[in-house]
Design a protein around this motif. Structure first.
Motif, PDB file in Angstrom:
ATOM      1  N   LYS A   1       0.848  -1.194   0.000  1.00  0.00           N
ATOM      2  CA  LYS A   1       0.000   0.000   0.000  1.00  0.00           C
ATOM      3  C   LYS A   1       0.883   1.244   0.000  1.00  0.00           C
ATOM      4  O   LYS A   1       1.920   1.258   0.672  1.00  0.00           O
ATOM      5  N   PRO A   2       0.487   2.313  -0.707  1.00  0.00           N
ATOM      6  CA  PRO A   2       1.308   3.529  -0.656  1.00  0.00           C
ATOM      7  C   PRO A   2       1.337   4.100   0.767  1.00  0.00           C
ATOM      8  O   PRO A   2       0.281   4.346   1.349  1.00  0.00           O
ATOM      9  N   ALA A   3       2.540   4.237   1.327  1.00  0.00           N
ATOM     10  CA  ALA A   3       2.673   4.745   2.704  1.00  0.00           C
ATOM     11  C   ALA A   3       2.841   6.266   2.674  1.00  0.00           C
ATOM     12  O   ALA A   3       3.491   6.786   1.767  1.00  0.00           O
ATOM     13  N   ALA A   4       2.227   6.922   3.667  1.00  0.00           N
ATOM     14  CA  ALA A   4       2.398   8.381   3.763  1.00  0.00           C
ATOM     15  C   ALA A   4       3.802   8.664   4.287  1.00  0.00           C
ATOM     16  O   ALA A   4       4.258   7.995   5.220  1.00  0.00           O
ATOM     17  N   PRO A   5       4.499   9.642   3.701  1.00  0.00           N
ATOM     18  CA  PRO A   5       5.817   9.983   4.249  1.00  0.00           C
ATOM     19  C   PRO A   5       5.659  10.616   5.619  1.00  0.00           C
ATOM     20  O   PRO A   5       4.591  11.155   5.930  1.00  0.00           O
ATOM     21  N   PRO A   6       6.711  10.573   6.455  1.00  0.00           N
ATOM     22  CA  PRO A   6       6.616  11.230   7.772  1.00  0.00           C
ATOM     23  C   PRO A   6       6.314  12.712   7.566  1.00  0.00           C
ATOM     24  O   PRO A   6       6.799  13.313   6.603  1.00  0.00           O
ATOM     25  N   ALA A   7       5.491  13.268   8.448  1.00  0.00           N
ATOM     26  CA  ALA A   7       5.116  14.685   8.322  1.00  0.00           C
ATOM     27  C   ALA A   7       6.365  15.556   8.387  1.00  0.00           C
ATOM     28  O   ALA A   7       7.240  15.326   9.226  1.00  0.00           O
ATOM     29  N   ARG A   8       6.422  16.531   7.508  1.00  0.00           N
ATOM     30  CA  ARG A   8       7.581  17.411   7.529  1.00  0.00           C
ATOM     31  C   ARG A   8       7.437  18.435   8.648  1.00  0.00           C
ATOM     32  O   ARG A   8       6.340  18.887   8.952  1.00  0.00           O
ATOM     33  N   ASP A   9       8.559  18.766   9.228  1.00  0.00           N
ATOM     34  CA  ASP A   9       8.568  19.661  10.372  1.00  0.00           C
ATOM     35  C   ASP A   9       9.663  20.707  10.156  1.00  0.00           C
ATOM     36  O   ASP A   9      10.851  20.374  10.123  1.00  0.00           O
ATOM     37  N   LEU A  10       9.218  21.924   9.988  1.00  0.00           N
ATOM     38  CA  LEU A  10      10.154  23.016   9.692  1.00  0.00           C
ATOM     39  C   LEU A  10      11.246  23.159  10.741  1.00  0.00           C
ATOM     40  O   LEU A  10      12.404  23.386  10.432  1.00  0.00           O
ATOM     41  N   LYS A  11      10.838  23.047  11.999  1.00  0.00           N
ATOM     42  CA  LYS A  11      11.821  23.211  13.085  1.00  0.00           C
ATOM     43  C   LYS A  11      12.905  22.134  12.982  1.00  0.00           C
ATOM     44  O   LYS A  11      14.088  22.400  13.124  1.00  0.00           O
ATOM     45  N   MET A  12      12.434  20.892  12.740  1.00  0.00           N
ATOM     46  CA  MET A  12      13.385  19.789  12.679  1.00  0.00           C
ATOM     47  C   MET A  12      14.332  19.960  11.491  1.00  0.00           C
ATOM     48  O   MET A  12      15.524  19.697  11.586  1.00  0.00           O
ATOM     49  N   GLU A  13      13.775  20.411  10.386  1.00  0.00           N
ATOM     50  CA  GLU A  13      14.620  20.564   9.198  1.00  0.00           C
ATOM     51  C   GLU A  13      15.662  21.655   9.391  1.00  0.00           C
ATOM     52  O   GLU A  13      16.782  21.544   8.908  1.00  0.00           O
ATOM     53  N   ALA A  14      15.274  22.692  10.121  1.00  0.00           N
ATOM     54  CA  ALA A  14      16.246  23.761  10.417  1.00  0.00           C
ATOM     55  C   ALA A  14      17.365  23.218  11.315  1.00  0.00           C
ATOM     56  O   ALA A  14      18.539  23.514  11.108  1.00  0.00           O
ATOM     57  N   LEU A  15      16.978  22.406  12.289  1.00  0.00           N
ATOM     58  CA  LEU A  15      18.001  21.842  13.181  1.00  0.00           C
ATOM     59  C   LEU A  15      18.916  20.889  12.422  1.00  0.00           C
ATOM     60  O   LEU A  15      20.119  20.814  12.710  1.00  0.00           O
ATOM     61  N   LEU A  16      18.343  20.190  11.447  1.00  0.00           N
ATOM     62  CA  LEU A  16      19.176  19.270  10.657  1.00  0.00           C
ATOM     63  C   LEU A  16      20.261  20.015   9.877  1.00  0.00           C
ATOM     64  O   LEU A  16      21.359  19.498   9.699  1.00  0.00           O
ATOM     65  N   LEU A  17      19.930  21.214   9.422  1.00  0.00           N
ATOM     66  CA  LEU A  17      20.950  22.009   8.720  1.00  0.00           C
ATOM     67  C   LEU A  17      22.173  22.195   9.611  1.00  0.00           C
ATOM     68  O   LEU A  17      23.315  22.125   9.151  1.00  0.00           O
TER      69      LEU A  17
ATOM     70  N   GLY B   1      26.040  20.149   9.555  1.00  0.00           N
ATOM     71  CA  GLY B   1      27.174  21.036   9.312  1.00  0.00           C
ATOM     72  C   GLY B   1      26.935  21.997   8.165  1.00  0.00           C
ATOM     73  O   GLY B   1      27.855  22.659   7.689  1.00  0.00           O
ATOM     74  N   LYS B   2      25.693  22.080   7.689  1.00  0.00           N
ATOM     75  CA  LYS B   2      25.414  23.007   6.571  1.00  0.00           C
ATOM     76  C   LYS B   2      25.287  24.446   7.068  1.00  0.00           C
ATOM     77  O   LYS B   2      25.459  25.383   6.289  1.00  0.00           O
ATOM     78  N   LEU B   3      24.925  24.604   8.314  1.00  0.00           N
ATOM     79  CA  LEU B   3      24.864  25.937   8.923  1.00  0.00           C
ATOM     80  C   LEU B   3      25.720  25.934  10.179  1.00  0.00           C
ATOM     81  O   LEU B   3      25.608  25.024  10.996  1.00  0.00           O
ATOM     82  N   PRO B   4      26.573  26.952  10.334  1.00  0.00           N
ATOM     83  CA  PRO B   4      27.245  27.065  11.630  1.00  0.00           C
ATOM     84  C   PRO B   4      26.225  27.468  12.695  1.00  0.00           C
ATOM     85  O   PRO B   4      25.157  27.991  12.370  1.00  0.00           O
ATOM     86  N   VAL B   5      26.569  27.189  13.924  1.00  0.00           N
ATOM     87  CA  VAL B   5      25.698  27.580  15.026  1.00  0.00           C
ATOM     88  C   VAL B   5      26.375  28.724  15.776  1.00  0.00           C
ATOM     89  O   VAL B   5      27.496  28.571  16.257  1.00  0.00           O
ATOM     90  N   VAL B   6      25.705  29.871  15.806  1.00  0.00           N
ATOM     91  CA  VAL B   6      26.230  31.006  16.571  1.00  0.00           C
ATOM     92  C   VAL B   6      25.620  30.921  17.960  1.00  0.00           C
ATOM     93  O   VAL B   6      24.394  31.021  18.105  1.00  0.00           O
ATOM     94  N   ILE B   7      26.443  30.691  18.947  1.00  0.00           N
ATOM     95  CA  ILE B   7      25.929  30.582  20.315  1.00  0.00           C
ATOM     96  C   ILE B   7      26.343  31.803  21.130  1.00  0.00           C
ATOM     97  O   ILE B   7      27.523  32.101  21.285  1.00  0.00           O
ATOM     98  N   ASN B   8      25.326  32.509  21.620  1.00  0.00           N
ATOM     99  CA  ASN B   8      25.538  33.633  22.517  1.00  0.00           C
ATOM    100  C   ASN B   8      25.793  33.095  23.909  1.00  0.00           C
ATOM    101  O   ASN B   8      24.919  32.430  24.482  1.00  0.00           O
ATOM    102  N   ALA B   9      26.936  33.388  24.468  1.00  0.00           N
ATOM    103  CA  ALA B   9      27.223  32.952  25.835  1.00  0.00           C
ATOM    104  C   ALA B   9      28.150  33.971  26.447  1.00  0.00           C
ATOM    105  O   ALA B   9      29.138  34.365  25.824  1.00  0.00           O
ATOM    106  N   ARG B  10      27.828  34.417  27.657  1.00  0.00           N
ATOM    107  CA  ARG B  10      28.627  35.477  28.265  1.00  0.00           C
ATOM    108  C   ARG B  10      29.501  34.960  29.402  1.00  0.00           C
ATOM    109  O   ARG B  10      30.700  35.128  29.395  1.00  0.00           O
ATOM    110  N   ARG B  11      28.870  34.329  30.371  1.00  0.00           N
ATOM    111  CA  ARG B  11      29.628  33.830  31.515  1.00  0.00           C
ATOM    112  C   ARG B  11      30.543  32.706  31.036  1.00  0.00           C
ATOM    113  O   ARG B  11      30.179  31.957  30.130  1.00  0.00           O
TER     114      ARG B  11
END
Lengths: 442, 437
Positions: A237-253, A257-267
């Protein structure tokens, strides 16, 4: 409404006018050229065509018909890059309706993209560029744990498309006080630094799982397509693909390693937390704010972690910024850390060259200061093939100054963005001219 | 100024004299000679390779060929610059101490728009880590004003950043009484959002007018009782109205936070109606638009050289505001509004103005002698002249070059800061924040 209509007309007009103007040839002649990457050329010429630098040197042939900017006795340098601010996202900080940098509705917002909020017609952009700043990394403001994706912009352009050099540039994460301050009082997580890290870990784990699900689905689909593959009727039977999730896809970037992560940290301890998070999820870290980075300078140097320092004149106004010191940049540079500067401002971005004076006064060599506002941020953001130095083939973003940079009495006399001479006037210069005339001042 | 406050002021003078004699004992009235520096006197001339002689806390001689008194301690300052200690007429130092925690928030009594009765001296934290930071930037005198959340914010306090442990010891002796008012967006925002008055500029003016009428009535009632041979119990004293009565009597320097021309005009109408002088308009980012009128009224302006656009009322700010005012003959000063911008970087205000075309001398006057004039203490501080308090800094380079560092700071003739050893009165006890060399 009328105004909006006029604006639309203006956009149509300028969009068609833009390529024609960008194709003109401009020669900036006779200046002291600070190439940043290839030393200083006295009495040099920078030739610009179709938005790009096509020649830099002492003996550059100037094509007939070129628009010549006489830079004798002047200094030519790449336009400054502010490595972190909210230009284009904020108009009047005190008027909430004009502020698009603070989507404080969820601490985890990797899916937010600055590019979707940029206002090319912001007056703040005009004021900033008049100070010799041609580019900025426009980022969401602090207040969310994962704040979204930044854009590197030109400080000139009639449309978002013309404004944006690169988007997304990085995923932005904020550790420390701001995020817990936003949500804790509402009875929402995070309310502590522990809560912040737990949320972050869970988010990245979830993204990893999201990828596994997608990969498993793809595998299954591939398996079904191959002839003679075994399977019962249910699997056919044709299976539905997993629902796409914008947040998850951004984190995957970031996870890929496709996007660097800029982390604000002071202390200092928050900087250590940033390092732990980076190690655990193999992220490409750029450290930002980094008030106490000087305490960990050797460790950051050994790991070759780029650091965006700023604001340079940070006030020790928070508990997490008590380690603020003017020579943070100088100490990091001495330890071998590559640094860039940011203003973290909106309307006050023009103060960058003044702030850099303080960094130099506190021991940062002038050439290191120059690199910190040009080639270093370009490298951090993967744009050193296009920005940050005066070299053939690069985008022609440059300024002509009446003196060496980072001096109180040095002024911008001409500026090019994308090979085009930009207007240095603003609401402020118009007011000044009006009242100067009114009071009979020459 | 209320009677109680006047007594306190007298007491404080005694206290300061007492303290001064204690503190200065260690320099034994020995003269100090600083030679070789470029002296930016702020009294109309710059002296190259000059000499400053100080003794008993005062400047006793300034010039090119000044003989060194015998037994003088000599400081070689060749190649360096001497600038009067910077005077910041608008700072929240000590009432919004570093770090910016709720516990340190004492600048705005946000329980009603009229707070003429409150005094910043009752809230000043003499341990504010900004004090050594400010001194490291060459700042020596600061007017600590209540915040701008209220139309009438309360009494200001003028202090010297001498590191004294008590308010009495840092208070500027015999400073003229001074009050802080505010006009514009802040008040309508703070109270309007709670459904209280004021929520418009009209409301602000009405509230202040009404309160000034009450002060007039208060004075009349008191006068009637006094003239009526003081029969019966005296009228009940009211601190709030008594403070305003002092304003109406012209005894108080009224400093008003205001941004736009319509704010200034409302204040001029009120000042004209009630016949009291306005000493200075603060922030006053649009003051350049009516510079001749401000000059005519002999009102000082205390402004930013750099900040703009953070609110609608700050939208028309231009970095040449001070320059245009100066050109029109207005006594113009900068300020930090610490911690909005830090007292430590006060000199940057002058550098900014100079970048945008204000002559250097005028820009430097706007952080030294002009604020001293606006505060009414220009006979004591703000310039390097004989007879003045020995409050100045030695800079290792030209002060408007922001690379330059302050090397030494003197207050009342006493060296209180060196770049090498930091803030001397607190040496060894730490400041809670770092003070890098």
């Amino acid at each position: 409404m009328i105004r909006r209509f006029l604006t639309t007309l203006a956009l149509i007009f300028t969009a068609s006018a833009w390529p024609a103007r960008a194709q003109s040839v401009i020669a900036i002649t006779g200046g002291r050229v600070l190439t940043v990457t290839r030393g200083v050329i006295e009495n040099g010429t920078v030739l610009v065509e179709s938005g790009k630098i096509v020649a830099v040197g002492k003996d550059v042939r100037i094509p007939a018909g070129a628009h010549v900017i006489d830079a004798r006795g002047k200094v030519v340098m790449p336009g400054m890059i502010d490595a972190g601010d909210q230009l284009g996202l904020v108009e009047i900080p005190g008027e909430r309706i004009t502020v698009d940098s603070t989507e404080y509705t969820d601490p985890l917002q990797p899916d937010l993209r600055v590019v979707d909020a940029l206002n090319p017609r912001s007056e703040l952009i005009r004021v900033a560029r008049a100070a010799g700043i041609t580019n900025a990394l426009s980022t969401p403001a602090e207040g969310n744990l994962i704040a979204g994706q930044s854009a590197l912009i030109n400080l000139a352009g009639e449309t978002v498309e013309q404004l944006v050099v690169k988007s997304p540039v990085a995923l932005h994460i904020n550790l420390g006080e701001a995020s817990k301050q936003t949500y804790g009082p509402k009875g929402k997580a995070p309310d502590t630094r522990m809560g912040e890290m737990a949320l972050l870990r869970q988010a990245f784990l979830k993204a990893q799982h999201y990828r596994e699900e997608q990969e498993a689905f793809a595998k299954r689909q591939a398996g079904k397509k191959s002839p003679g593959a075994a399977g019962d009727s249910e699997e056919l039977k044709p299976a539905a693909p997993p629902a796409r999730d914008l947040k998850m896809e951004a984190l995957l970037l970031a996870l890929d390693g496709k996007l660097p992560v800029v982390i604000n940290a002071r202390r200092a301890s928050d900087i250590e937390t940033a390092l732990r998070l980076t190690d655990e999820f193999k992220l490409k870290l750029i450290l930002s704010s980094a008030t106490a980075a000087w305490r960990l300078a050797d460790r950051l140097a050994a790991r070759k972690i780029p650091v965006i320092v700023g604001p340079i004149q940070e006030v020790p106004a928070r508990m997490e910024s008590l380690d603020a010191r003017l020579d943070n940049a100088a100490l990091l540079h001495q330890a071998g850390v590559s640094i860039a500067f940011q203003t973290v401002a909106d309307n006050d971005v023009r103060e960058l060259p003044f702030a850099v004076q303080y960094a130099i006064g506190s021991g940062l060599p002038e050439d290191a200061a120059l690199a910190a506002v040009t080639i270093n941020p370009a490298r951090f953001f993967g744009l050193d093939d296009r920005l940050g130095s005066l070299e053939e083939g690069k985008q022609a973003n440059l300024v002509v100054l009446d003196g060496m940079p980072f001096h109180t009495k040095t002024h911008v006399v001409a500026e090019l963005i994308n090979g085009k001479v930009v207007d240095l006037s603003s609401h402020q210069t118009e007011l000044y001219e009006f009242y100067k005339k009114k009071y009979g001042i020459q | 100024m209320p009677q109680a406050s006047r007594i306190l002021l007298q007491l404080s003078s005694v206290a300061v004299c007492f303290h001064a004699s204690m503190a200065f004992a260690q320099i034994e009235n020995k003269p100090v000679v600083i030679r070789g520096a470029t002296i930016l006197t702020m009294a109309g001339k710059t002296i190259d390779d000059g000499v400053v002689v100080i003794q008993n806390g005062k400047i006793v001689a300034v010039g090119k060929d000044v003989p060194a008194p015998p037994n003088a301690e000599v400081i070689d300052a060749r190649g360096k610059y001497i600038l009067p200690g910077l005077v910041d007429p608008h700072s929240h130092l000590g009432v919004y101490s570093l770090p910016g925690l709720e516990a340190n928030s004492d600048g705005n009594e946000m329980t009603g728009p009229i707070q003429s009765q409150v005094r910043s001296e009752d809230a000043i934290n003499t341990d504010d880590p900004e004090i050594p930071r400010a001194v490291s930037g060459g700042v020596t005198t600061v007017q600590i004003v209540p915040g701008s959340g209220n139309n009438i914010g309360g009494w200001a306090t003028l202090v010297k950043l001498n590191g004294g442990p008590t308010v009495e010891q840092i208070k500027f002796p015999e400073a003229p009484p001074s009050t802080k008012w505010a006009w514009g967006e802040n008040q309508k925002r703070s109270y309007g959002s709670k459904g209280q008055a004021p929520s418009t500029l009209m409301g602000e003016a009405a509230i202040v007018r009404q309160k000034l009428y009450e002060a007039q009535n208060y004075v009349a009632k008191k006068k009637a009782w006094e003239e009526g041979d003081k029969k019966g119990a005296p009228p009940e004293r009211n601190l709030q109205l008594e403070s305003l009565a002092d304003v109406l009597a012209g005894k108080v320097r009224v400093n008003i936070h205001a941004y736009q021309v319509n704010h200034f005009e409302a204040l001029f109408r009120i000042a004209d109606e009630f016949q009291f002088p306005i000493a200075s308009l603060h922030h006053a980012l649009d003051a350049y638009m009516i510079a001749p009128e401000i000059a005519r009224r002999r009102i000082g302006v205390v402004t930013f050289a750099n900040l703009w656009g953070y609110k609608v009322e700050a939208w028309d700010a231009i970095p040449q505001n001070a320059y245009l005012l100066w050109k029109n003959g207005v006594t113009v000063s900068f300020h930090t509004d610490n911690p909005v911008t830090e007292d430590r970087y006060y000199i940057e205000q002058a550098a900014f103005a100079a970048h945008y075309g204000m002559p250097d001398e005028a820009a430097l006057e706007a952080v030294t002698i002009n604020p001293a004039r606006i505060l009414g203490v220009d006979k004591r501080v703000g310039s390097i002249e004989p007879g003045k308090d020995a409050d100045f800094a030695i800079w290792d380079g030209y002060p408007l070059d922001l690379r330059s560092k302050v090397e030494r700071v003197f207050i009342d003739g006493k060296q209180i800061y060196t770049r090498k050893d930091g803030f001397l009165p607190w040496k060894g006890r730490g400041a809670g924040v770092l003070l890098e060399p």
